[in-house]
Design an enzyme around this catalytic site. Structure first.
Site, PDB file in Angstrom:
ATOM      1  N   GLU B  80      -1.958   6.553  -1.392  1.00 39.80           N
ATOM      2  CA  GLU B  80      -1.575   7.402  -2.514  1.00 39.80           C
ATOM      3  C   GLU B  80      -2.802   7.726  -3.354  1.00 39.80           C
ATOM      4  O   GLU B  80      -2.702   8.277  -4.437  1.00 39.80           O
ATOM      5  CB  GLU B  80      -0.462   6.782  -3.350  1.00 39.80           C
ATOM      6  CG  GLU B  80      -0.803   5.447  -3.961  1.00 39.80           C
ATOM      7  CD  GLU B  80      -0.163   5.324  -5.326  1.00 39.80           C
ATOM      8  OE1 GLU B  80       1.050   5.424  -5.410  1.00 39.80           O
ATOM      9  OE2 GLU B  80      -0.914   5.132  -6.295  1.00 39.80           O
ATOM     10  N   CYS B 112       3.613   3.024  -1.602  1.00 38.33           N
ATOM     11  CA  CYS B 112       2.927   1.912  -0.932  1.00 38.33           C
ATOM     12  C   CYS B 112       3.295   1.755   0.542  1.00 38.33           C
ATOM     13  O   CYS B 112       2.832   0.826   1.194  1.00 38.33           O
ATOM     14  CB  CYS B 112       3.225   0.609  -1.660  1.00 38.33           C
ATOM     15  SG  CYS B 112       2.646   0.616  -3.347  1.00 38.33           S
ATOM     16  N   HIS B 234       5.615  -6.487   1.535  1.00 37.66           N
ATOM     17  CA  HIS B 234       4.839  -5.769   0.528  1.00 37.66           C
ATOM     18  C   HIS B 234       4.681  -6.666  -0.703  1.00 37.66           C
ATOM     19  O   HIS B 234       5.611  -7.369  -1.087  1.00 37.66           O
ATOM     20  CB  HIS B 234       5.518  -4.454   0.147  1.00 37.66           C
ATOM     21  CG  HIS B 234       4.779  -3.729  -0.937  1.00 37.66           C
ATOM     22  ND1 HIS B 234       3.440  -3.429  -0.818  1.00 37.66           N
ATOM     23  CD2 HIS B 234       5.166  -3.292  -2.160  1.00 37.66           C
ATOM     24  CE1 HIS B 234       3.037  -2.832  -1.925  1.00 37.66           C
ATOM     25  NE2 HIS B 234       4.057  -2.728  -2.759  1.00 37.66           N
TER      26      HIS B 234
END
Ligand SMILES: [Zn+2]
Lengths: 129, 350
Positions: B80, B112, B234
């Site tokens: 990003e 993400c 994550h």
């Protein structure tokens, strides 16, 4: 740095491509039209090693305008073997850490940017090994 | 067999401690450290960005794969923080590693999860027989607004994975993707910093999505958490991945090797992929690895990998991820230098 000049030098800036003389074996970086040793004009493509040692260095304290943010920064002549020496910035290194003979490795970094709207120029800097 | 034939990571050497950020904003560092389970984070130098870190991570992946870069048929960087708004990051990378010109290239974006997206598509193209090798990368140099909770975690790093069918290091056994429209985190065009839904980023977003993906992946594979040697999720902070992993049924010991956030921070698209590189650095033949990414907006990509006999022979061909994370050359920045490095200072003429 203009986009066309940057683009023409990509093979050297990105991949360290060099020319090896087919007649005498001398490696030229950057490549040239004729071999300075034997005048031959026939070369094969090769790549220089990404590891070398600092041969000498200086600290730039009064930089050109596009490097104002980075000063003071070290610039070194690095011996890459095969009688090849390159001039590049030293990154990730404090000026007082620098030593002649220091082993370094080439890393891909942003070399400069043309103001806020121009191209981003990438290439190599050396970092302590 | 299709799977990972080369992997590598890159972590910049600069760090900033939670205390250093907290003191500027009058925040209570111990409560941030406890709440986020985060002590420090990586910071890129001004000459580093998603492209440069992707190149270095890929060079490490190539050392382990030992392949000719010309055989890489696709290059996908998920991020990003692509340096250009218009112009791909992947072209620079492909040129730098020598994969041009016979190569498909696209930059991915999905908060993400962009890195695992690139991995999923690269793996699928190789599986379909479209190309010999494909490269998927997760990399970010993300920023949080000064003083925002995100400023304590948003960090920098990259992980690269080359997928192929020969000399596989970790076979990809199963994948599953799970996503809904959940506005937990966003950044509108021309905005420098992202916005987020505060606590809304937790239960209905991160936890619901990762749990949804993980459960579907376990059902699909008919496997149980105890079958796995390692699991990685994550990691927007240190706390979330451990909490979600335990809810699914994993134990701390399975998650520690890929749990880098406490000293790395949140590398966004790089987060679970860099965790996976740390696991591959130590995994033994036959070990099963469970990975679920998360991207706000919101979705998860899940993978089950199985380490092969070939993996131990290539682990030391490039620098280990934890060696970069714990490097003696780490440099701790003060907040002033950090804001200069991250371009947070407005200069005359701007
Ligand atoms: Zn010659």
């Amino acid at each position: 740095m203009s986009a066309p000049k940057y683009w023409r030098e990509m093979a050297q800036r990105y991949r360290f491509e060099a020319a090896k003389c087919k007649k005498c074996g001398k490696v030229l970086f950057p490549p040239r039209l004729a071999c300075p040793a034997c005048k031959s004009r026939e070369f094969e493509n090769t790549r220089i090693n990404d590891k070398g040692t600092i041969e000498t260095y200086t600290i730039v304290r009064i930089p050109p305008s596009q490097f104002t943010d980075e000063a003071p920064y070290p610039v070194a002549i690095v011996n890459m073997g095969d009688n090849i020496r390159i001039l590049c910035q030293v990154a990730d290194c404090e000026p007082e850490e620098l030593k002649i003979g220091m082993p370094v490795r080439l890393e891909f970094r942003k070399i400069q940017q043309e103001g806020k709207s121009g191209i981003l120029a990438y290439g190599y800097k050396c970092v302590p090994e | 067999m299709v799977g990972i034939v080369g992997y590598g990571a890159y972590i910049p050497r600069n760090r900033i401690k939670v205390e250093e950020i907290a003191k500027v904003w009058g925040a209570d560092a111990p409560s941030y450290k406890r709440g986020l389970q985060l002590r420090e984070k990586s910071v890129p130098s001004p000459d580093q960005d998603t492209i440069t870190m992707s190149v270095e991570a890929t060079k490490n992946a190539l050392k382990r794969a030992g392949i000719d870069p010309k055989d890489i048929g696709a290059v996908y960087i998920g991020s990003e923080s692509h340096p250009y708004a218009v112009k791909p990051s992947g072209t620079v990378l492909a040129e730098a590693i020598g994969a041009t010109p016979d190569c498909h290239c696209a930059d991915y974006e999905f908060a993400c999860k962009a890195g695992s997206e690139g991995m999923f598509v690269a793996m699928s193209l190789v599986k379909a027989g479209e190309m010999k090798y494909a490269l998927g990368i997760g990399a970010d140099t993300s920023q949080g607004a000064p003083g925002d909770a995100l400023e304590y975690s948003a960090s920098a790093g990259a992980a690269a994975f080359i997928f192929g069918k020969q000399n596989v290091l970790a076979e990809c056994l199963y994948t599953h993707s799970w996503m809904t429209d959940t506005p937990d985190f966003w950044r509108r065009e021309h905005q420098f910093y992202p916005s987020h839904g505060g606590r809304f980023t937790g239960e209905p977003a991160y936890f619901r999505t990762i749990m949804g993906c993980a459960k579907a992946l376990l059902e699909k594979s008919k496997m149980k958490p105890e079958d796995f040697a390692y699991a990685v999720f994550h990691q927007p902070n240190g706390k979330f991945p451990m909490t979600v992993g335990k809810r699914i049924g994993f134990k701390t010991e399975q998650m520690e090797q890929g749990w880098l956030c406490p000293t790395l921070g949140n590398t966004y698209s790089g987060a679970s992929p860099i965790g996976l590189t740390s696991i591959l650095d130590v995994a033994k033949p036959g070990d099963l690895i469970f990975m679920v990414s998360y991207g706000s907006g919101a979705g998860s990509d899940g993978f089950i990998f199985k380490a092969t006999d070939r993996l131990p022979g290539v682990q030391n061909r490039a620098v280990h991820t934890r060696a970069m994370l714990d490097s003696e050359r780490r440099k701790y920045l003060d907040y002033g230098t950090y804001t200069k490095f991250r371009g947070k200072i407005k200069l005359r003429g701007e």
